[in-house]
Design a protein around this motif. Structure first.
Motif, PDB file in Angstrom:
ATOM      1  N   VAL A  93      -9.799  74.105  71.071  1.00 24.57           N
ATOM      2  CA  VAL A  93     -11.139  73.748  71.545  1.00 24.57           C
ATOM      3  C   VAL A  93     -11.069  73.706  73.066  1.00 24.57           C
ATOM      4  O   VAL A  93     -10.038  73.379  73.648  1.00 24.57           O
ATOM      5  CB  VAL A  93     -11.646  72.401  70.988  1.00 24.57           C
ATOM      6  CG1 VAL A  93     -11.902  72.503  69.502  1.00 24.57           C
ATOM      7  CG2 VAL A  93     -10.695  71.260  71.289  1.00 24.57           C
ATOM      8  N   ALA A  94     -12.148  74.054  73.711  1.00 27.72           N
ATOM      9  CA  ALA A  94     -12.085  74.164  75.170  1.00 27.72           C
ATOM     10  C   ALA A  94     -13.090  73.273  75.873  1.00 27.72           C
ATOM     11  O   ALA A  94     -13.167  73.271  77.094  1.00 27.72           O
ATOM     12  CB  ALA A  94     -12.312  75.613  75.600  1.00 27.72           C
ATOM     13  N   GLY A  95     -13.864  72.506  75.138  1.00 29.39           N
ATOM     14  CA  GLY A  95     -14.927  71.724  75.769  1.00 29.39           C
ATOM     15  C   GLY A  95     -14.383  70.694  76.743  1.00 29.39           C
ATOM     16  O   GLY A  95     -13.315  70.141  76.559  1.00 29.39           O
ATOM     17  N   GLY A  96     -15.136  70.510  77.817  1.00 29.47           N
ATOM     18  CA  GLY A  96     -14.699  69.534  78.791  1.00 29.47           C
ATOM     19  C   GLY A  96     -15.888  68.839  79.425  1.00 29.47           C
ATOM     20  O   GLY A  96     -15.735  68.039  80.305  1.00 29.47           O
TER      21      GLY A  96
ATOM     22  N   LEU B  41     -15.164  65.399  81.132  1.00 25.28           N
ATOM     23  CA  LEU B  41     -13.829  64.795  81.223  1.00 25.28           C
ATOM     24  C   LEU B  41     -13.508  64.389  82.650  1.00 25.28           C
ATOM     25  O   LEU B  41     -12.960  63.306  82.898  1.00 25.28           O
ATOM     26  CB  LEU B  41     -12.773  65.778  80.708  1.00 25.28           C
ATOM     27  CG  LEU B  41     -12.827  66.110  79.216  1.00 25.28           C
ATOM     28  CD1 LEU B  41     -11.850  67.231  78.884  1.00 25.28           C
ATOM     29  CD2 LEU B  41     -12.524  64.881  78.375  1.00 25.28           C
ATOM     30  N   GLY B  42     -13.847  65.255  83.599  1.00 22.82           N
ATOM     31  CA  GLY B  42     -13.528  64.968  84.993  1.00 22.82           C
ATOM     32  C   GLY B  42     -14.230  63.721  85.513  1.00 22.82           C
ATOM     33  O   GLY B  42     -13.720  63.054  86.424  1.00 22.82           O
ATOM     34  N   GLY B 127      -9.842  69.283  83.053  1.00 21.67           N
ATOM     35  CA  GLY B 127     -11.084  68.927  82.373  1.00 21.67           C
ATOM     36  C   GLY B 127     -12.017  70.117  82.361  1.00 21.67           C
ATOM     37  O   GLY B 127     -13.235  69.955  82.439  1.00 21.67           O
ATOM     38  N   SER B 128     -11.436  71.304  82.259  1.00 19.23           N
ATOM     39  CA  SER B 128     -12.247  72.528  82.303  1.00 19.23           C
ATOM     40  C   SER B 128     -12.956  72.722  80.964  1.00 19.23           C
ATOM     41  O   SER B 128     -12.721  72.000  79.991  1.00 19.23           O
ATOM     42  CB  SER B 128     -11.375  73.734  82.654  1.00 19.23           C
ATOM     43  OG  SER B 128     -10.361  73.902  81.695  1.00 19.23           O
ATOM     44  N   ASP B 129     -13.829  73.711  80.918  1.00 25.41           N
ATOM     45  CA  ASP B 129     -14.661  73.868  79.716  1.00 25.41           C
ATOM     46  C   ASP B 129     -14.606  75.272  79.134  1.00 25.41           C
ATOM     47  O   ASP B 129     -15.520  75.687  78.444  1.00 25.41           O
ATOM     48  CB  ASP B 129     -16.116  73.492  80.030  1.00 25.41           C
ATOM     49  CG  ASP B 129     -16.720  74.408  81.089  1.00 25.41           C
ATOM     50  OD1 ASP B 129     -16.010  75.312  81.579  1.00 25.41           O
ATOM     51  OD2 ASP B 129     -17.909  74.225  81.417  1.00 25.41           O
ATOM     52  N   ARG B 134      -8.348  77.234  81.080  1.00 21.66           N
ATOM     53  CA  ARG B 134      -7.274  76.426  80.492  1.00 21.66           C
ATOM     54  C   ARG B 134      -5.928  77.155  80.551  1.00 21.66           C
ATOM     55  O   ARG B 134      -4.901  76.573  80.894  1.00 21.66           O
ATOM     56  CB  ARG B 134      -7.626  76.032  79.064  1.00 21.66           C
ATOM     57  CG  ARG B 134      -8.776  75.022  79.023  1.00 21.66           C
ATOM     58  CD  ARG B 134      -8.939  74.365  77.677  1.00 21.66           C
ATOM     59  NE  ARG B 134     -10.014  73.382  77.736  1.00 21.66           N
ATOM     60  CZ  ARG B 134      -9.870  72.140  78.203  1.00 21.66           C
ATOM     61  NH1 ARG B 134      -8.686  71.741  78.652  1.00 21.66           N
ATOM     62  NH2 ARG B 134     -10.892  71.310  78.233  1.00 21.66           N
ATOM     63  N   TYR B 150      -3.726  67.346  79.870  1.00 20.76           N
ATOM     64  CA  TYR B 150      -4.675  68.184  79.131  1.00 20.76           C
ATOM     65  C   TYR B 150      -5.645  67.318  78.343  1.00 20.76           C
ATOM     66  O   TYR B 150      -5.262  66.319  77.739  1.00 20.76           O
ATOM     67  CB  TYR B 150      -3.874  69.073  78.177  1.00 20.76           C
ATOM     68  CG  TYR B 150      -4.642  69.652  77.007  1.00 20.76           C
ATOM     69  CD1 TYR B 150      -5.453  70.766  77.169  1.00 20.76           C
ATOM     70  CD2 TYR B 150      -4.540  69.091  75.723  1.00 20.76           C
ATOM     71  CE1 TYR B 150      -6.147  71.304  76.098  1.00 20.76           C
ATOM     72  CE2 TYR B 150      -5.233  69.620  74.648  1.00 20.76           C
ATOM     73  CZ  TYR B 150      -6.030  70.725  74.836  1.00 20.76           C
ATOM     74  OH  TYR B 150      -6.728  71.253  73.769  1.00 20.76           O
ATOM     75  N   GLY B 151      -6.907  67.697  78.359  1.00 24.23           N
ATOM     76  CA  GLY B 151      -7.898  67.057  77.496  1.00 24.23           C
ATOM     77  C   GLY B 151      -8.922  68.088  77.102  1.00 24.23           C
ATOM     78  O   GLY B 151      -9.272  68.974  77.892  1.00 24.23           O
ATOM     79  N   ALA B 152      -9.383  68.031  75.861  1.00 25.49           N
ATOM     80  CA  ALA B 152     -10.411  68.963  75.397  1.00 25.49           C
ATOM     81  C   ALA B 152     -11.240  68.261  74.344  1.00 25.49           C
ATOM     82  O   ALA B 152     -10.727  67.411  73.598  1.00 25.49           O
ATOM     83  CB  ALA B 152      -9.780  70.236  74.827  1.00 25.49           C
ATOM     84  N   ILE B 153     -12.523  68.624  74.290  1.00 29.08           N
ATOM     85  CA  ILE B 153     -13.430  67.936  73.366  1.00 29.08           C
ATOM     86  C   ILE B 153     -14.305  68.939  72.633  1.00 29.08           C
ATOM     87  O   ILE B 153     -14.574  70.038  73.131  1.00 29.08           O
ATOM     88  CB  ILE B 153     -14.331  66.927  74.112  1.00 29.08           C
ATOM     89  CG1 ILE B 153     -15.037  67.599  75.301  1.00 29.08           C
ATOM     90  CG2 ILE B 153     -13.533  65.727  74.560  1.00 29.08           C
ATOM     91  CD1 ILE B 153     -16.060  66.733  75.988  1.00 29.08           C
ATOM     92  N   GLN B 159      -8.766  66.115  72.057  1.00 32.64           N
ATOM     93  CA  GLN B 159      -7.313  66.295  72.094  1.00 32.64           C
ATOM     94  C   GLN B 159      -6.825  65.907  73.478  1.00 32.64           C
ATOM     95  O   GLN B 159      -7.487  66.216  74.474  1.00 32.64           O
ATOM     96  CB  GLN B 159      -6.945  67.767  71.839  1.00 32.64           C
ATOM     97  CG  GLN B 159      -7.458  68.328  70.529  1.00 32.64           C
ATOM     98  CD  GLN B 159      -7.173  69.827  70.376  1.00 32.64           C
ATOM     99  OE1 GLN B 159      -6.645  70.470  71.286  1.00 32.64           O
ATOM    100  NE2 GLN B 159      -7.541  70.372  69.223  1.00 32.64           N
ATOM    101  N   TYR B 171       0.896  74.263  77.382  1.00 34.51           N
ATOM    102  CA  TYR B 171      -0.271  74.546  76.526  1.00 34.51           C
ATOM    103  C   TYR B 171      -0.040  75.764  75.654  1.00 34.51           C
ATOM    104  O   TYR B 171      -0.446  75.814  74.494  1.00 34.51           O
ATOM    105  CB  TYR B 171      -1.490  74.751  77.437  1.00 34.51           C
ATOM    106  CG  TYR B 171      -2.793  75.045  76.737  1.00 34.51           C
ATOM    107  CD1 TYR B 171      -3.397  74.108  75.903  1.00 34.51           C
ATOM    108  CD2 TYR B 171      -3.450  76.254  76.938  1.00 34.51           C
ATOM    109  CE1 TYR B 171      -4.611  74.375  75.279  1.00 34.51           C
ATOM    110  CE2 TYR B 171      -4.666  76.533  76.319  1.00 34.51           C
ATOM    111  CZ  TYR B 171      -5.233  75.594  75.493  1.00 34.51           C
ATOM    112  OH  TYR B 171      -6.442  75.867  74.878  1.00 34.51           O
ATOM    113  N   LEU B 223       0.681  65.426  70.893  1.00 37.57           N
ATOM    114  CA  LEU B 223      -0.743  65.739  71.049  1.00 37.57           C
ATOM    115  C   LEU B 223      -1.515  64.634  70.343  1.00 37.57           C
ATOM    116  O   LEU B 223      -1.341  64.418  69.137  1.00 37.57           O
ATOM    117  CB  LEU B 223      -1.063  67.097  70.421  1.00 37.57           C
ATOM    118  CG  LEU B 223      -2.538  67.517  70.449  1.00 37.57           C
ATOM    119  CD1 LEU B 223      -2.979  67.867  71.869  1.00 37.57           C
ATOM    120  CD2 LEU B 223      -2.774  68.719  69.520  1.00 37.57           C
TER     121      LEU B 223
END
Lengths: 96, 385
Positions: A93-96, B41-42, B127-129, B134, B150-153, B159, B171, B223
């Motif tokens: 998933v890549a959402g941020g 995220l940022g 915190g990219s989208d 990534r 790393y964070g992703a939603i 995650q 990654y 993770l």
């Protein structure tokens, strides 16, 4: 929710639940990883299409963790699934 | 560089923690963190790291603040709509803690600027989208030797991990390949619970502070999976992959690559230009009328097999050729016939049309909105996804 008789629970993330009719947990009465993967291929073809490449291998953008361990890292003798095992699909998933 | 009396007062609750103390607080003051993305995220990461006294924060984001961001991007506010995110972030951080030095990078990171922007920071927070950024952040951090959080939603799930730290995984050890475009919907398409990036971002901020202070057990090698509907936190083990393309024993990626192309699923000579140009399009209504008129075009579906099983235009003679295999069958196609190409919502098929045009298919047309648009406007019996 999974049936009570199922020995193993497959956890499906919301990003893939459209492929399972919005089920986030699917119960399987199986005792090894390979039995589980076969059942997924047979019973959940849409999900299987996302998980497995044409050569049968798990795609590089999705992971399966058996009780927290990457299924690709399991040795031959470690592929049993004790009752109560949880197999988790971790998608990209890549959402941020 | 010690702490001033005012700083000692400001950070008192943190300084009295034995794991921090004046030494740790001074260490934070002398440290630097680059945030890639000043979005959902940022936002919490920037606010908490600034409040905690991290001395220098870099903010890399090429977007402007939009009204639809404010449901989750708490760094920005209503008067900021229309301003650059880096400028908005800079101003807000200045109000939270004027002692923090902010460096703005109002650009989208790409292979041409990433190493220059990222070099020298102690920690990077991703915190990219999007997937190209990534993989770019990962590869640049591994090449530069910088750990990144790393964070992703997505919708209700998140995650978090720490990659690129010492002998830990990166990654790419977790996700070797990017998914094909649109195989995974974006938050813009699928939605996201507003508080979710707050939850995941504060965990990222916590991990960043632990890395800077060198305290606790980082999430490197683990993770963390956050699922807010059942409200569960689970973790899985992530190991370094000796065959990893960038951090493995014999890496094949030793410099930054073209990440748009890498994530486009095409690495063949037919590969699309980095920037997708406008291609000829056909509307779903027009295609329907064309199908009934005796001028039926050849229809090509460039999605993956499992997507075809969800919905397809097979009854109209559509043929499935996943985008990555287009080159293999291009010789079987007649360049003189009209060719309508579709995918889920029109992005991959636009790439396909562009590729076909580059090898002489002047009559290839993209189906605007893809099969989902067809399902919405022509055949509601088909599912959308």
């Amino acid at each position: 929710m999974m049936p009570n008789s199922a020995s193993v629970t497959l956890r499906v993330p919301t990003s893939l639940s459209e492929l399972t009719g919005d089920r986030d947990r699917i119960g399987f009465d199986v005792s090894t990883v390979d039995e589980l993967l076969d059942r997924v291929r047979n019973d959940e073809p849409l999900l299987a299409g996302h998980l497995f490449a044409d050569d049968g291998r798990i795609r590089g953008y999705v992971n399966l963790f058996v009780n927290g361990v990457d299924v690709r890292l399991l040795e031959a003798g470690e592929r049993d699934l004790p009752p109560g095992s949880v197999v988790t699909i971790v998608p990209s998933v890549a959402g941020g | 560089m010690g702490l001033t009396p005012e700083e000692t007062l400001r950070y008192h609750r943190q300084i009295i923690l034995p794991q921090v103390g004046p030494e740790g607080q001074t260490r934070l003051k002398e440290s630097s963190v680059l945030l890639v993305g000043a979005g959902g995220l940022g936002s919490p990461v920037a606010l908490y790291l600034a409040a905690a006294g991290v001395g220098r924060l870099g903010i890399a984001d090429g977007d402007v603040v939009e009204l639809s961001n404010l449901q989750r991007q708490v760094l920005h506010d209503t008067p900021s709509v229309g301003r650059s995110k880096t400028e908005s972030a800079h101003q807000r951080i200045g109000r939270v803690n004027p002692d923090v030095a902010v460096v703005e990078y109002p650009v989208r990171l790409d292979s041409s600027n990433a190493l220059e922007i990222m070099e020298g920071w102690d920690v990077v927070v991703d915190g990219s989208d999007n997937f190209p950024t990534r993989y770019l952040v990962n590869d640049a951090c591994v090449l530069l030797g910088i750990p990144f959080v790393y964070g992703a939603i997505f919708r209700f799930e998140g995650q978090v991990s720490v990659f690129g730290r010492g002998d830990g995984p990166c990654y790419r050890c977790l996700f070797r390949d990017p998914p094909p475009p649109e195989a995974v919907p974006t938050c813009a398409e699928a939605g996201v619970l507003g508080v979710l990036p707050g939850l995941v971002g504060t965990i990222q901020a916590t991990e960043a502070l632990k890395l800077l202070l060198d305290k606790g057990d980082s999430l490197a090698g683990r993770l963390l999976l956050v699922d807010t509907l059942p409200m569960e936190f689970r973790e899985v083990e992530v190991r370094r992959d000796p065959d990893c393309a960038v951090c493995g024993d014999d890496p094949s990626v030793t410099a930054l690559i073209d990440y748009e192309q890498f994530c486009g699923g095409t690495t063949t000579p037919l590969a699309a230009a980095p920037e997708l140009q406008r291609v000829p399009e056909i509307d779903v209504e027009e295609l329907r009328s064309r199908l009934g008129s005796g001028q039926s075009p050849v229809i090509l579906d460039v999605r993956e097999t499992h997507e075809w099983r969800i919905s397809n235009l097979g009854p109209y003679g559509a043929k499935l050729v996943p985008l990555g295999r287009l080159q293999e069958i291009v010789g079987e196609l007649d360049p003189d016939r009209e060719l309508v190409v579709y995918c889920r919502s029109g992005y991959r098929s636009a790439i396909a049309v562009q590729q076909l045009a580059s090898v002489g298919f002047d009559r290839a047309i993209n189906l605007r909105g893809g099969i989902n648009e067809w399902a919405r406007r022509i055949d509601p019996s088909l599912p959308t996804y």
